[in-house]
Design a protein around this motif. Sequence first.
Motif, PDB file in Angstrom:
ATOM      1  N   GLN A 277      78.637  42.414  40.297  1.00  0.00           N
ATOM      2  CA  GLN A 277      78.162  41.323  41.163  1.00  0.00           C
ATOM      3  C   GLN A 277      76.746  41.590  41.663  1.00  0.00           C
ATOM      4  O   GLN A 277      75.876  40.724  41.609  1.00  0.00           O
ATOM      5  N   GLU A 278      76.540  42.813  42.155  1.00  0.00           N
ATOM      6  CA  GLU A 278      75.231  43.180  42.701  1.00  0.00           C
ATOM      7  C   GLU A 278      74.161  43.134  41.611  1.00  0.00           C
ATOM      8  O   GLU A 278      73.052  42.654  41.852  1.00  0.00           O
ATOM      9  N   ARG A 280      74.158  41.357  38.848  1.00  0.00           N
ATOM     10  CA  ARG A 280      73.895  39.937  38.522  1.00  0.00           C
ATOM     11  C   ARG A 280      72.997  39.283  39.560  1.00  0.00           C
ATOM     12  O   ARG A 280      72.187  38.429  39.247  1.00  0.00           O
ATOM     13  N   ARG A 281      73.192  39.683  40.819  1.00  0.00           N
ATOM     14  CA  ARG A 281      72.432  39.077  41.906  1.00  0.00           C
ATOM     15  C   ARG A 281      70.931  39.366  41.768  1.00  0.00           C
ATOM     16  O   ARG A 281      70.098  38.596  42.216  1.00  0.00           O
ATOM     17  N   HIS A 282      70.626  40.529  41.158  1.00  0.00           N
ATOM     18  CA  HIS A 282      69.228  40.956  41.108  1.00  0.00           C
ATOM     19  C   HIS A 282      68.541  40.740  39.768  1.00  0.00           C
ATOM     20  O   HIS A 282      67.328  40.570  39.729  1.00  0.00           O
TER      21      HIS A 282
END
Length: 314
Positions: A277-278, A280-282
């Motif tokens: 998730q992290e 993908r966020r960046h």
Amino acid sequence: MRMAVLGIDIGGTKLAVGAVNADGEILGMAETPTRAAEGPERVLDRVVGIARDVLAMPGVSRRVIERIGIACSGPMDREAGLVFKAPNMPGWIRVPVVKHIEDALALPAILENDANAAALGEFRYGVGKGVDSLVYLTVSTGIGGGIILGGKIWHGVRCSAGEVGHITLVPDGPSCGCGSRGCLEALSSGTAIARSARELLAAGGTSELRDIPNFDASDVARLAQEGDALADRVWQAAVKHLSLGIVAIITILGPELIVIGGGVSRAGDFLFEPLRQEVRRHVKVVPEESLRILPAALGRNVGILGAAAVAFSS
Ligand SMILES: [Zn+2]
């Protein structure tokens, strides 16, 4: 008669030798504690001893063993077959590992850094089968890495590539074993996770960790899953920093696959889900479907299989 190779894994706590065929099947293997304090000569003599045992095993003795791959930690000169300084192995300074083993077993041997060997093992036999590029991270006591590009290990100048544990993430952060501060290893390794929890406890934090003598990162992970607030805070911070390291790797190299092994990866989805998730966020410059972060597949035999993959790839 089909050929096979010998994979030798020289670790700080365990020596392992296995005869492996081209499909990654272990035909015979043996292990013994390293007892590194005895010094390099005695340790290498014991490596040769268990290698001879393996070569005499019924499933192995009928095969033609063509080569030996040796995986060892620490800075090394691969061409000269020298290990300069193995961490946690006293007296291992400029040790002629390849010559010792070639002379004793009368077979050609190739030396490789253990994280690179593990990367190659996952590439040939594990979760990386069929890809062309991957970056392997081992997250345990420290954080090591290996980069495979175009089916080959990328070594960099004097084998300096793949030191993913020493990407600076927090310039004034906790000091790192490499001499710098705020490296990924100083923030997300098993050692760093346990240390961070200890610091919060020393500052007066409350947690069930207080009742566990000599707790480690796996205790922090378990209690975080059970809802312990302090453990959760430590775990989330470690995952966040690991994700930032992986963001840097993906953004620069765009590999087909990120593979994570080592003790901390045993937390499974509790690590991998927030990590993905992290990341993908960046990461916005790489197609989302190509962001693949998977657990290592080879398990406890990664040392032998990685060393064998080194022999087969030479
Ligand atoms: Zn460092």
